[in-house]
Design an enzyme around this catalytic site. Sequence first.
Site, PDB file in Angstrom:
ATOM      1  N   ARG A  57       0.632  -1.991  -0.034  1.00  0.00           N
ATOM      2  CA  ARG A  57      -0.200  -0.367   0.141  1.00  0.00           C
ATOM      3  C   ARG A  57       1.098   1.051  -0.468  1.00  0.00           C
ATOM      4  O   ARG A  57       0.784   2.312  -0.182  1.00  0.00           O
ATOM      5  CB  ARG A  57      -1.179  -0.050   1.342  1.00  0.00           C
ATOM      6  CG  ARG A  57      -1.748   1.018   1.203  1.00  0.00           C
ATOM      7  CD  ARG A  57      -3.497   0.981   2.013  1.00  0.00           C
ATOM      8  NE  ARG A  57      -3.050   0.019   3.082  1.00  0.00           N
ATOM      9  CZ  ARG A  57      -2.626   0.777   3.981  1.00  0.00           C
ATOM     10  NH1 ARG A  57      -2.322   2.394   4.144  1.00  0.00           N
ATOM     11  NH2 ARG A  57      -2.267  -0.266   5.365  1.00  0.00           N
ATOM     12  N   TYR A 110     -16.689  15.216 -15.326  1.00  0.00           N
ATOM     13  CA  TYR A 110     -16.988  14.033 -15.377  1.00  0.00           C
ATOM     14  C   TYR A 110     -18.134  14.146 -14.392  1.00  0.00           C
ATOM     15  O   TYR A 110     -18.158  14.698 -13.484  1.00  0.00           O
ATOM     16  CB  TYR A 110     -15.705  13.092 -15.283  1.00  0.00           C
ATOM     17  CG  TYR A 110     -16.022  11.327 -14.832  1.00  0.00           C
ATOM     18  CD1 TYR A 110     -16.984  11.186 -15.815  1.00  0.00           C
ATOM     19  CD2 TYR A 110     -16.365  11.475 -13.814  1.00  0.00           C
ATOM     20  CE1 TYR A 110     -17.255   9.211 -16.057  1.00  0.00           C
ATOM     21  CE2 TYR A 110     -16.091  10.118 -13.746  1.00  0.00           C
ATOM     22  CZ  TYR A 110     -16.916   9.016 -14.371  1.00  0.00           C
ATOM     23  OH  TYR A 110     -17.550   7.801 -14.555  1.00  0.00           O
ATOM     24  N   ASP A 182      -7.538  17.597 -16.067  1.00  0.00           N
ATOM     25  CA  ASP A 182      -8.019  15.680 -15.738  1.00  0.00           C
ATOM     26  C   ASP A 182      -7.223  15.852 -17.670  1.00  0.00           C
ATOM     27  O   ASP A 182      -8.093  16.326 -17.988  1.00  0.00           O
ATOM     28  CB  ASP A 182      -9.540  16.038 -15.597  1.00  0.00           C
ATOM     29  CG  ASP A 182      -9.781  14.942 -15.911  1.00  0.00           C
ATOM     30  OD1 ASP A 182      -9.732  13.906 -16.680  1.00  0.00           O
ATOM     31  OD2 ASP A 182     -11.129  14.073 -15.121  1.00  0.00           O
ATOM     32  N   LYS A 207      -8.186   5.304 -19.514  1.00  0.00           N
ATOM     33  CA  LYS A 207      -8.986   5.044 -20.629  1.00  0.00           C
ATOM     34  C   LYS A 207      -8.077   5.019 -21.683  1.00  0.00           C
ATOM     35  O   LYS A 207      -6.875   3.370 -22.346  1.00  0.00           O
ATOM     36  CB  LYS A 207      -9.573   6.461 -20.588  1.00  0.00           C
ATOM     37  CG  LYS A 207     -10.056   6.922 -19.782  1.00  0.00           C
ATOM     38  CD  LYS A 207     -11.569   6.018 -19.969  1.00  0.00           C
ATOM     39  CE  LYS A 207     -12.812   6.421 -18.671  1.00  0.00           C
ATOM     40  NZ  LYS A 207     -12.713   6.701 -17.888  1.00  0.00           N
TER      41      LYS A 207
HETATM   42  C1  LIG Z   1     -12.215  12.400 -17.812  1.00  0.00           C
HETATM   43  C2  LIG Z   1     -12.691  11.826 -16.440  1.00  0.00           C
HETATM   44  N1  LIG Z   1     -11.705  11.609 -15.400  1.00  0.00           N
HETATM   45  C3  LIG Z   1     -12.024  10.910 -14.979  1.00  0.00           C
HETATM   46  C4  LIG Z   1     -13.262   9.946 -14.760  1.00  0.00           C
HETATM   47  C5  LIG Z   1     -13.054   8.938 -14.104  1.00  0.00           C
HETATM   48  O1  LIG Z   1     -11.978   7.686 -14.293  1.00  0.00           O
HETATM   49  P1  LIG Z   1     -12.480   6.440 -12.740  1.00  0.00           P
HETATM   50  O2  LIG Z   1     -13.461   5.929 -13.969  1.00  0.00           O
HETATM   51  O3  LIG Z   1     -11.154   5.347 -14.159  1.00  0.00           O
HETATM   52  O4  LIG Z   1     -12.585   6.327 -11.727  1.00  0.00           O
HETATM   53  C6  LIG Z   1     -13.408   9.428 -16.129  1.00  0.00           C
HETATM   54  C7  LIG Z   1     -13.961   8.141 -16.436  1.00  0.00           C
HETATM   55  O5  LIG Z   1     -14.779   7.905 -17.313  1.00  0.00           O
HETATM   56  C8  LIG Z   1     -13.186  10.290 -17.454  1.00  0.00           C
HETATM   57  O6  LIG Z   1     -13.556  10.494 -18.683  1.00  0.00           O
END
Ligand SMILES: Cc1ncc(COP(=O)(O)O)c(C=O)c1O
Length: 398
Positions: A57, A110, A182, A207
């Site tokens: 961890r 998101y 992000d 992604k």
């Molecule tokens: C732009 C963006 N940020 C953060 C996230 C969150 O990621 P996770 O699903 O890996 O927790 C997503 C998920 O689709 C996303 O599209």
Amino acid sequence: MKKNQFDTKLIHEGYKTSEYHGSLTPPLFHTSTYTFPTAQHGEQSFAGERDDFIYSRLGNPTVQILEERMAALEEGEVALAFGSGMAAVSATIFSLISTGDHILCSKGIYGCTYGFLEMLENKFGIEHNFCEMDTEEEIQNLIQENTKVIFIETPINPTMKVIDIEMVVEVAKKNNITVVVDNTFCSPYLQKPLTQGCDIVLHSATKYISGHGDVVAGIVVCKAKELADRMIPIRKDIGAIMSPFDAWLLLRGLKTLAVRMDRQCENAKKVVSFLQSHPMVKEVFYPGDFKSQNYFIASKQMKKGGGVFAFTIDGTKKDTQEFINHLEMIKIAVSLGDTETLVQHPATMTHAVVPKELREKMGITDNMLRMSVGLEAWEDIVADLQQALIKSNSNTVC
Ligand SMILES: Cc1ncc(COP(=O)(O)O)c(C=O)c1O
């Protein structure tokens, strides 16, 4: 030999075969704990006098290789791996705010990031505001004395609006505010916000970094070590760590990031141009389209237009849902950046948690779809869309 090129770093950075018995690929250290030769050695490790692994961890060799590679790719000092993109988002925000602080956010984020900000406000009184981020004045007017973080996505999910990172950074620096980007939709191959002055970049590594739809993971890259030092105890105590196997899969995925994204960007351009010419499609939102109002800023900060776009169907929510029900090869699924082409309905899926009124202000209408273009032959993607549009049109006429 110094390995400077991005494509080379994707494959070699942070790993020396000679340190691991010549193994070509990084080994998978599937262990929860590490043994100490003596009690005194253990004591020194816990006291921070030795740079040893103690417990997974707190750190793991496979995860560390990934972190070093990601830090180099984003051009930051330190990268930290997390168990999901949302773990990366929440640890980043937790590391930067305290009770009574305020967060300024791009209008359009998101859905779960929105949910997390709402939770912070409702449970802990940490307020946030949304901002179009179109002009310096608009941002300056929304900054409060207690604003500690500006959090942006660019391109914004799912509307694909592009925010000028350098402009945001300029206002933030004048006000001593930390800027977080992000970068999930671009990956460091298309956009490197740290080189444009922002402080922290994060990813849903689920992604493009993974690229194969088989991992849920997150990465944060900090420009300065001090920012990472504030986040490390949060990751340790909340415990949202990345598993060694997921790090191993991400290291494998990263090797092909550039070739995958080149193909996805090319495919996206072809599919966008097909949809733009179709009478049942109202509008297509793609920052790589030179007719798009986002094109100027996109071409300043993005290498290419990306593999994701949104479009609206000339019809109702029902027509929009019916259209995707007719798709045969293209899958209805959230997520993006995978080898498969995916389509989803943001209003009822990724952004369903956002109240309808705010959702519409963000530009997420009931007839909008988001598509992540995969690695299939573009002709097959277009053919599938074409047959589904024909079928849904004949259903509407009937
Ligand atoms: C732009 C963006 N940020 C953060 C996230 C969150 O990621 P996770 O699903 O890996 O927790 C997503 C998920 O689709 C996303 O599209």
